[in-house]
Design an enzyme around this catalytic site. Structure first.
Site, PDB file in Angstrom:
ATOM      1  N   SER A  87       0.832  -1.203   0.000  1.00  0.00           N
ATOM      2  CA  SER A  87       0.000   0.000   0.000  1.00  0.00           C
ATOM      3  C   SER A  87       0.876   1.265   0.000  1.00  0.00           C
ATOM      4  CB  SER A  87      -0.966  -0.038   1.191  1.00  0.00           C
ATOM      5  OG  SER A  87      -1.903   1.001   1.128  1.00  0.00           O
ATOM      6  N   LEU A  88       0.840   2.043   1.076  1.00  0.00           N
ATOM      7  CA  LEU A  88       1.714   3.215   1.215  1.00  0.00           C
ATOM      8  C   LEU A  88       3.171   2.867   0.903  1.00  0.00           C
ATOM      9  CD1 LEU A  88       2.699   5.980   2.482  1.00  0.00           C
ATOM     10  CD2 LEU A  88       2.670   4.777   4.670  1.00  0.00           C
ATOM     11  N   HIS A 195      -8.494   1.079  -0.402  1.00  0.00           N
ATOM     12  CA  HIS A 195      -8.426   0.121  -1.512  1.00  0.00           C
ATOM     13  C   HIS A 195      -9.809  -0.408  -1.895  1.00  0.00           C
ATOM     14  CE1 HIS A 195      -4.111   0.377  -1.279  1.00  0.00           C
ATOM     15  NE2 HIS A 195      -4.202   0.152   0.023  1.00  0.00           N
TER      16      HIS A 195
END
Length: 291
Positions: A87-88, A195
């Protein structure tokens, strides 16, 4: 082959980066640059702040990014042959492989954090961890809920899939998952449905910022969350980075592809050891380490 992997939101802790600031001159300069870019003393919150301060969206994502990237960049003698981030963490991985400058990466992460916060406020929503069910059963249950948004969000490892959606949708899904035999279906303490399609407003805001940012061709491939495939093509990297906000994180598949392509040592850069644990569940024969 050596892979550098980078954690996402949730890995933060008070004191993160303090030892690196004290011991590494290059890192210290970049920590100070981060304070100027963000317009507040993020180092003070990282080194001395309370857990509640670190949990603020405008702090959490930049803090994890800064710590992860500076750990990786301080390893002058070690270069990855492939990278990935959860993700990040994908933004951190793109600084580590030379696609993004530290400054540009931090600006994008800060904008991403703010855009996600605004999307969460617009559509109250949440996520839940589903443990002990096959991915295809989780996918079928999500698809069966018609009047609410519920989607698979994080394919973390076999038997651990996080779902994302509306508050009511997640409640319904958790009951159905338990009825289908899930060991646990646990709502998570998160700000919103990351998401998932509910992040569409954030995706629109971030898209223009990513398009306007200069990316270099990286020196090694990044395995991206959206498709779990390696890329060194700048246009593809940008598109996948934008799509990531509303698409699932395919971490299981990313690690599987990295192993298939020769990845043997997975080095977690940044706070925590969550990714090392996931790698061992996905690919038990792989070596793991942390920086």
């Amino acid at each position: 082959m050596k892979a550098f992997i980078f954690p996402g939101q949730g890995a933060q802790f008070t004191g993160m980066g303090a030892a690196l600031y004290a011991s590494n001159e290059k890192a210290k300069l970049l920590f100070e640059a981060a304070n100027k870019i963000l317009g507040f003393q993020i180092t003070q919150i990282m080194f001395h702040g309370a857990a509640d301060e670190l949990k603020q969206t405008k702090v959490t994502q930049p803090a994890v990014f800064i710590h992860s990237v500076l750990v990786a960049l301080s390893q002058d003698q070690q270069k990855p042959e492939m990278v990935a981030g959860h993700s990040l963490g994908e933004f951190s991985s793109l600084v580590a492989n030379g696609a993004l400058s530290f400054e540009d990466g931090l600006k994008l992460v800060s904008k991403r954090a703010m855009a996600m916060q605004q999307a969460c406020e617009k559509n109250p929503s949440t996520m839940a961890a589903i443990l002990g069910l096959d991915d295809n059963i989780v996918e079928e249950i999500c698809a069966s809920i018609k009047d609410e948004i519920v989607v698979p969000a994080n394919y973390n490892c076999p038997g651990q899939l996080v779902i994302s959606g509306s508050l009511k949708g997640i409640d319904i899904a958790c009951e159905k998952m338990k009825a289908a035999g899930a060991k646990r279906a646990v709502p998570l303490q998160v700000g919103g449905a990351f998401h998932s399609p509910l992040m569409a407003p954030a995706k629109e805001k971030l898209a223009s910022a990513i398009e306007a940012t200069h990316f270099e061709t990286p020196f090694c491939p990044v395995y991206q969350n959206v498709n779990a495939l390696p890329s060194r093509d700048v246009a593809s990297i940008k598109k996948n980075l934008i799509d990531q906000l509303t698409a699932p994180v395919r971490w299981t598949q990313s690690v599987q592809h990295m192993v298939k392509d020769g990845g043997t040592l997975f080095v977690e850069c940044g706070p925590g050891k969550v990714l090392q644990g996931l790698v061992k569940k996905i690919a038990p024969a792989a070596e793991v380490a942390s920086l």
